[in-house]
Write a protein that holds these residues in place. Structure first.
Motif, PDB file in Angstrom:
ATOM      1  N   SER A 291     -17.120  19.408   6.327  1.00 64.03           N
ATOM      2  CA  SER A 291     -17.929  18.364   7.286  1.00 64.03           C
ATOM      3  C   SER A 291     -16.801  17.823   8.107  1.00 64.03           C
ATOM      4  CB  SER A 291     -18.890  17.523   6.749  1.00 64.03           C
ATOM      5  OG  SER A 291     -18.322  16.166   6.107  1.00 64.03           O
ATOM      6  N   TRP A 292     -16.828  17.800   9.349  1.00 62.81           N
ATOM      7  CA  TRP A 292     -15.907  17.223  10.306  1.00 62.81           C
ATOM      8  C   TRP A 292     -16.303  16.323  11.213  1.00 62.81           C
ATOM      9  CZ3 TRP A 292     -14.017  19.680  15.318  1.00 62.81           C
ATOM     10  CH2 TRP A 292     -12.710  19.265  15.533  1.00 62.81           C
ATOM     11  N   ILE A 293     -15.746  15.361  11.439  1.00 59.48           N
ATOM     12  CA  ILE A 293     -15.841  14.139  11.995  1.00 59.48           C
ATOM     13  C   ILE A 293     -15.603  14.035  13.514  1.00 59.48           C
ATOM     14  CG2 ILE A 293     -13.884  12.660  11.512  1.00 59.48           C
ATOM     15  CD1 ILE A 293     -15.605  10.273  11.013  1.00 59.48           C
ATOM     16  N   TYR A 294     -14.741  14.638  14.178  1.00 61.20           N
ATOM     17  CA  TYR A 294     -14.014  14.408  15.398  1.00 61.20           C
ATOM     18  C   TYR A 294     -14.856  14.778  16.524  1.00 61.20           C
ATOM     19  CZ  TYR A 294     -11.323  15.332  19.543  1.00 61.20           C
ATOM     20  OH  TYR A 294     -10.635  15.416  20.820  1.00 61.20           O
ATOM     21  N   TRP A 295     -15.494  15.965  16.499  1.00 59.85           N
ATOM     22  CA  TRP A 295     -16.290  16.756  17.433  1.00 59.85           C
ATOM     23  C   TRP A 295     -17.426  15.777  18.210  1.00 59.85           C
ATOM     24  CZ3 TRP A 295     -21.203  18.522  18.823  1.00 59.85           C
ATOM     25  CH2 TRP A 295     -21.223  19.456  19.978  1.00 59.85           C
ATOM     26  N   ALA A 296     -18.294  15.227  17.449  1.00 60.06           N
ATOM     27  CA  ALA A 296     -19.417  14.485  17.852  1.00 60.06           C
ATOM     28  C   ALA A 296     -19.151  13.041  18.532  1.00 60.06           C
ATOM     29  CB  ALA A 296     -20.460  14.201  16.741  1.00 60.06           C
ATOM     30  N   ASN A 297     -17.958  12.497  18.096  1.00 60.94           N
ATOM     31  CA  ASN A 297     -17.703  11.269  18.594  1.00 60.94           C
ATOM     32  C   ASN A 297     -16.254  11.215  19.602  1.00 60.94           C
ATOM     33  OD1 ASN A 297     -19.538   9.518  16.680  1.00 60.94           O
ATOM     34  ND2 ASN A 297     -18.453  10.964  15.292  1.00 60.94           N
ATOM     35  N   ASN A 298     -15.738  12.378  19.767  1.00 65.53           N
ATOM     36  CA  ASN A 298     -14.591  12.376  20.350  1.00 65.53           C
ATOM     37  C   ASN A 298     -13.528  11.563  20.073  1.00 65.53           C
ATOM     38  OD1 ASN A 298     -12.881  13.911  22.275  1.00 65.53           O
ATOM     39  ND2 ASN A 298     -13.623  12.602  23.976  1.00 65.53           N
ATOM     40  N   ARG A 299     -13.575  11.212  18.883  1.00 64.37           N
ATOM     41  CA  ARG A 299     -12.542  10.233  17.957  1.00 64.37           C
ATOM     42  C   ARG A 299     -12.293  10.551  16.810  1.00 64.37           C
ATOM     43  NH1 ARG A 299      -9.704   7.363  20.878  1.00 64.37           N
ATOM     44  NH2 ARG A 299      -9.454   5.797  19.387  1.00 64.37           N
ATOM     45  N   GLY A 300     -11.182   9.833  16.123  1.00 66.59           N
ATOM     46  CA  GLY A 300     -10.866  10.403  14.771  1.00 66.59           C
ATOM     47  C   GLY A 300     -11.608   9.503  13.682  1.00 66.59           C
ATOM     48  N   SER A 301     -10.980   9.278  12.605  1.00 71.88           N
ATOM     49  CA  SER A 301     -11.793   8.518  11.540  1.00 71.88           C
ATOM     50  C   SER A 301     -11.551   7.196  11.346  1.00 71.88           C
ATOM     51  CB  SER A 301     -11.382   9.451  10.331  1.00 71.88           C
ATOM     52  OG  SER A 301     -11.641  10.598  10.398  1.00 71.88           O
ATOM     53  N   LYS A 302     -11.521   6.264  12.309  1.00 74.47           N
ATOM     54  CA  LYS A 302     -11.070   4.765  12.390  1.00 74.47           C
ATOM     55  C   LYS A 302     -12.266   4.228  11.908  1.00 74.47           C
ATOM     56  CE  LYS A 302      -9.310   1.258  15.284  1.00 74.47           C
ATOM     57  NZ  LYS A 302      -8.748   0.950  16.694  1.00 74.47           N
ATOM     58  N   ASP A 303     -13.431   4.694  11.923  1.00 83.05           N
ATOM     59  CA  ASP A 303     -14.711   3.883  11.341  1.00 83.05           C
ATOM     60  C   ASP A 303     -15.026   4.433  10.136  1.00 83.05           C
ATOM     61  OD1 ASP A 303     -17.476   2.887  11.182  1.00 83.05           O
ATOM     62  OD2 ASP A 303     -17.430   2.535  13.034  1.00 83.05           O
ATOM     63  N   TYR A 304     -15.008   3.502   9.031  1.00 80.21           N
ATOM     64  CA  TYR A 304     -15.193   3.935   7.753  1.00 80.21           C
ATOM     65  C   TYR A 304     -16.752   4.257   7.416  1.00 80.21           C
ATOM     66  CZ  TYR A 304     -16.057   3.132   2.697  1.00 80.21           C
ATOM     67  OH  TYR A 304     -16.296   3.212   1.290  1.00 80.21           O
ATOM     68  N   GLN A 305     -17.659   3.473   8.140  1.00 80.70           N
ATOM     69  CA  GLN A 305     -19.016   3.877   7.985  1.00 80.70           C
ATOM     70  C   GLN A 305     -19.420   5.160   8.487  1.00 80.70           C
ATOM     71  OE1 GLN A 305     -20.817   1.932   6.167  1.00 80.70           O
ATOM     72  NE2 GLN A 305     -19.146   0.324   5.938  1.00 80.70           N
ATOM     73  N   ILE A 306     -18.825   5.822   9.530  1.00 79.62           N
ATOM     74  CA  ILE A 306     -19.088   6.965   9.966  1.00 79.62           C
ATOM     75  C   ILE A 306     -18.484   8.086   9.099  1.00 79.62           C
ATOM     76  CG2 ILE A 306     -18.493   8.601  11.900  1.00 79.62           C
ATOM     77  CD1 ILE A 306     -18.649   6.290  13.844  1.00 79.62           C
ATOM     78  N   VAL A 307     -17.409   7.740   8.546  1.00 74.54           N
ATOM     79  CA  VAL A 307     -16.743   8.716   7.607  1.00 74.54           C
ATOM     80  C   VAL A 307     -17.801   9.003   6.186  1.00 74.54           C
ATOM     81  CG1 VAL A 307     -14.848   9.045   5.992  1.00 74.54           C
ATOM     82  CG2 VAL A 307     -14.412   8.225   8.222  1.00 74.54           C
ATOM     83  N   LYS A 308     -18.050   7.607   5.834  1.00 72.80           N
ATOM     84  CA  LYS A 308     -19.133   7.959   4.785  1.00 72.80           C
ATOM     85  C   LYS A 308     -20.239   8.480   5.275  1.00 72.80           C
ATOM     86  CE  LYS A 308     -20.480   4.440   2.694  1.00 72.80           C
ATOM     87  NZ  LYS A 308     -21.129   2.893   2.143  1.00 72.80           N
ATOM     88  N   ASP A 309     -20.776   8.558   6.387  1.00 72.90           N
ATOM     89  CA  ASP A 309     -21.976   9.438   6.870  1.00 72.90           C
ATOM     90  C   ASP A 309     -21.572  10.934   6.713  1.00 72.90           C
ATOM     91  OD1 ASP A 309     -24.629   9.728   7.631  1.00 72.90           O
ATOM     92  OD2 ASP A 309     -24.275   9.700   9.756  1.00 72.90           O
TER      93      ASP A 309
END
Length: 630
Positions: A291-309
């Motif tokens: 599972s990869w976080i960047y694409w949907a938000n056009n951002r990295g992994s700065k937000d811990y709550q999004i990483v958890k999701d």
């Protein structure tokens, strides 16, 4: 493959007759021939070659007469060569297994012959040819031992294509993130245009295809590219800069895969000619979905709550990995990188994290943590301590020798610490996946990430997606970051059926599923269940049907199950035909998921099939289908 009795007899006769036909090297089955034009033993001159291939009853010239030669800062080996001898032909035959890729068990079978030359200064050059049933490879060797440094400045090597050959060529870009537009070469106006590997072309009057690339890059090489010449059909090997080395020295293998389009897709020539694995213990290397976080938000992994999701998504979808992307070093909103890693481990999800290589763009962080052996040892020890399983390294700065050395150093050091590697913003694969099996994937593709950057992919994605299986993905795992249903910064117009099929059509040892969690959670059950179970590494791969930019149907096998993905590359509806010739005896259940009533819906059914069954599947414009055969 095992040599048949007929092939073995041919090889024996071929070896016995070789002394009277010194200018020809033939494949084990006799259908592929390299013809060398050697200089007279008493008169210095240039060396050239051509490649012939027999398709049916027709013998075709796949590479027309083309130059050979190489230059050093202190010597040239181009038009001043004397032919001084040749080796006996030998049969190269070995087998090896790949951890990820299009095929688990691979066999490397070719006839090899060395040709020995001296230039007019009595300096030695060898040219080695390997001729396969479905391809040709050759390299240059300076065999003399010496303590002095060599500077290899370039090559005279050319590829002269058949006249008006259809071709799909990517204009050179250091990150290999461009399209592969169709041309015949006649419209080219820039006679110094550079192109990145691989290059695909087709003979106009024959069902014969060829793919040019290179393999087995070592610390002593840079990575080459092709440059057009005043001849619309001729392309010359070009170095980005000189390569420095001691003798003995060898170039990379120059490779040409040749045959039917299905031979191109199935070829393992790039890893066949590459060095065997240098990693003894490989039990820790496990391909898988991410599972990869960047694409949907056009951002990295700065937000811990999004990483958890995204970690929770990996749990729900049965994906073993989560990639924590850039900005993890400045994570906020309830936790830091240690908290994120610990949360993933508490859910039995294996975390991987991103690094800026530090060689180019310095903005995204963390950067400059891998550039020296000391820094890598410190960082990799820390990753082992906190429980990280792999790294994604981004933003490499070109194809010069120091970059090749940097890639290899990362792979070697990562293997010591049992870390898997994914290269981004990187050079195209050139065989390292065999030598360093902890290399799981490489970007080097105009992938779904570009929906964040420009509007261009929206209209070109269907054509592009049906070209990549015949070009970029042939030479190695491709981290396209596929299977996205919602929109990022710019919209999709490929259908949901098309997007789901990318999970099979595109091969990558780490398959980064890129969409937002809500998009995957809202999928109908058949599609969701398919993504929970679809493999990312394969035992076998076969092209069922296809043509670049128009359509592709690929079947891939894992254990006793086949998976099929089909894409429509056209802007109008198209019927794709699946012939189940690849099945064994018996009756099978094909769990088909295809386009629904519109491009944002699916239709699913279970169809009984057996060997020889012909199934016609209607696809929407830019549509597709996928399914599993059980």
């Amino acid at each position: 493959m095992t040599l048949t009795a007929r092939q073995s007899l041919f090889l024996i006769l071929f070896l016995c007759s070789f002394c009277i036909d010194a200018q020809k090297v033939s494949s084990p089955d006799g259908r592929m021939q390299v013809i060398l034009n050697l200089p007279d033993k008493n008169k210095p001159d240039g060396v050239s070659y051509k490649v012939l291939y027999q398709s049916g009853k027709t013998l075709s010239e796949v590479v027309r007469e083309s130059k050979l030669g190489i230059t050093r800062e202190d010597q040239q080996f181009v038009g001043n060569l004397l032919f001084v001898g040749q080796s006996e032909p030998v049969l190269v035959k070995d087998a090896y297994d790949m951890i990820c890729g299009k095929r688990r068990h691979c066999e490397n079978t070719a006839v090899e012959k060395k040709f020995h030359f001296k230039n007019t200064n009595s300096q030695t050059l060898d040219i080695i040819f390997r001729v396969y049933n479905n391809g040709v490879a050759f390299r240059y060797v300076f065999p003399d031992a010496s303590d002095s440094k060599l500077s290899i400045t370039g090559e005279a090597t050319t590829y002269v294509l058949p006249k008006k050959a259809d071709r799909w060529m990517q204009p050179y870009d250091p990150s290999y993130e461009r399209f592969f537009p169709y041309s015949t070469g006649e419209s080219a106006t820039d006679k110094t245009q550079q192109y990145g590997f691989p290059v695909l072309y087709k003979l106009q009057d024959q069902p014969v295809w060829a793919l040019i690339s290179e393999a087995d890059i070592s610390e002593g090489n840079c990575a080459a590219r092709l440059t057009s010449t005043s001849n619309a059909d001729e392309y010359q090997i070009t170095y980005p800069s000189a390569a420095q080395s001691e003798q003995p020295w060898h170039s990379q293998w120059h490779t040409v895969v040749i045959g039917k389009l299905s031979d191109i897709v199935a070829s393992t020539l790039i890893t066949d000619v590459s060095a065997p694995s240098r990693v003894k213990d490989t039990q820790w290397i496990k391909p898988g979905a991410v599972s990869w976080i960047y694409w949907a938000n056009n951002r990295g992994s700065k937000d811990y709550q999004i990483v958890k999701d995204y970690i929770d998504l990996a749990v729900e979808m049965n994906w073993p990995y989560v990639l924590i992307d850039w900005e993890w070093d400045v994570m906020v909103n309830g936790g830091d990188i240690i908290d994120a890693v610990n949360y993933a481990k508490s859910k039995s999800i294996k975390p991987m994290i991103w690094y800026n290589s530090g060689t180019s763009w310095m903005e995204p962080t963390p950067n400059d943590r891998l550039q020296t052996a000391e820094k890598r040892a410190k960082e990799f020890s820390w990753l082992n301590k906190i429980g990280v399983y792999g790294i994604k390294v981004d933003f490499f700065a070109g194809d010069q020798q120091e970059m090749m050395q940097y890639y290899i150093a990362i792979l070697e050091d990562a293997a010591k610490y049992h870390l898997m590697v994914n290269f981004h913003g990187a050079t195209v694969p050139r065989g390292w996946a065999r030598t360093y099996p902890n290399l799981m994937s490489t970007e080097a593709v105009y992938g779904a990430e570009w929906y964040n950057n420009t509007a261009e992919l929206t209209d070109k994605a269907a054509v592009h997606n049906t070209t990549l299986p015949f070009t970029r993905n042939v030479v190695g795992s491709m981290d396209y970051t596929p299977v996205t249903f919602s929109d990022s910064q710019h919209p999709h117009i490929t259908s949901y059926g098309h997007e789901l099929a990318l999970a099979v059509v595109f091969e990558s040892g780490l398959q980064h599923f890129a969409d937002r969690p809500s998009a995957y959670r809202s999928l109908p059950e058949p599609a969701k269940e398919f993504l929970k179970k679809v493999p990312v590494s394969w035992d076998d791969t076969q092209l069922i049907d296809g043509y670049p930019g128009e359509k592709v149907i690929i079947a891939r096998k894992k254990a006793d199950k086949w998976y099929i993905g089909g894409l429509n590359g056209k802007d109008q509806a198209q019927t794709l035909t699946v012939i189940f010739d690849f099945l064994g005896k018996g009756t099978y259940s094909f769990e088909l998921i295809k386009d629904g009533k519109d491009d944002k819906s699916f239709s699913s059914e279970i169809i009984k099939v057996k060997k020889g069954t012909v199934l016609k599947i209607e696809c929407l414009p830019r549509g597709g289908f996928t399914g599993a055969i059980r």
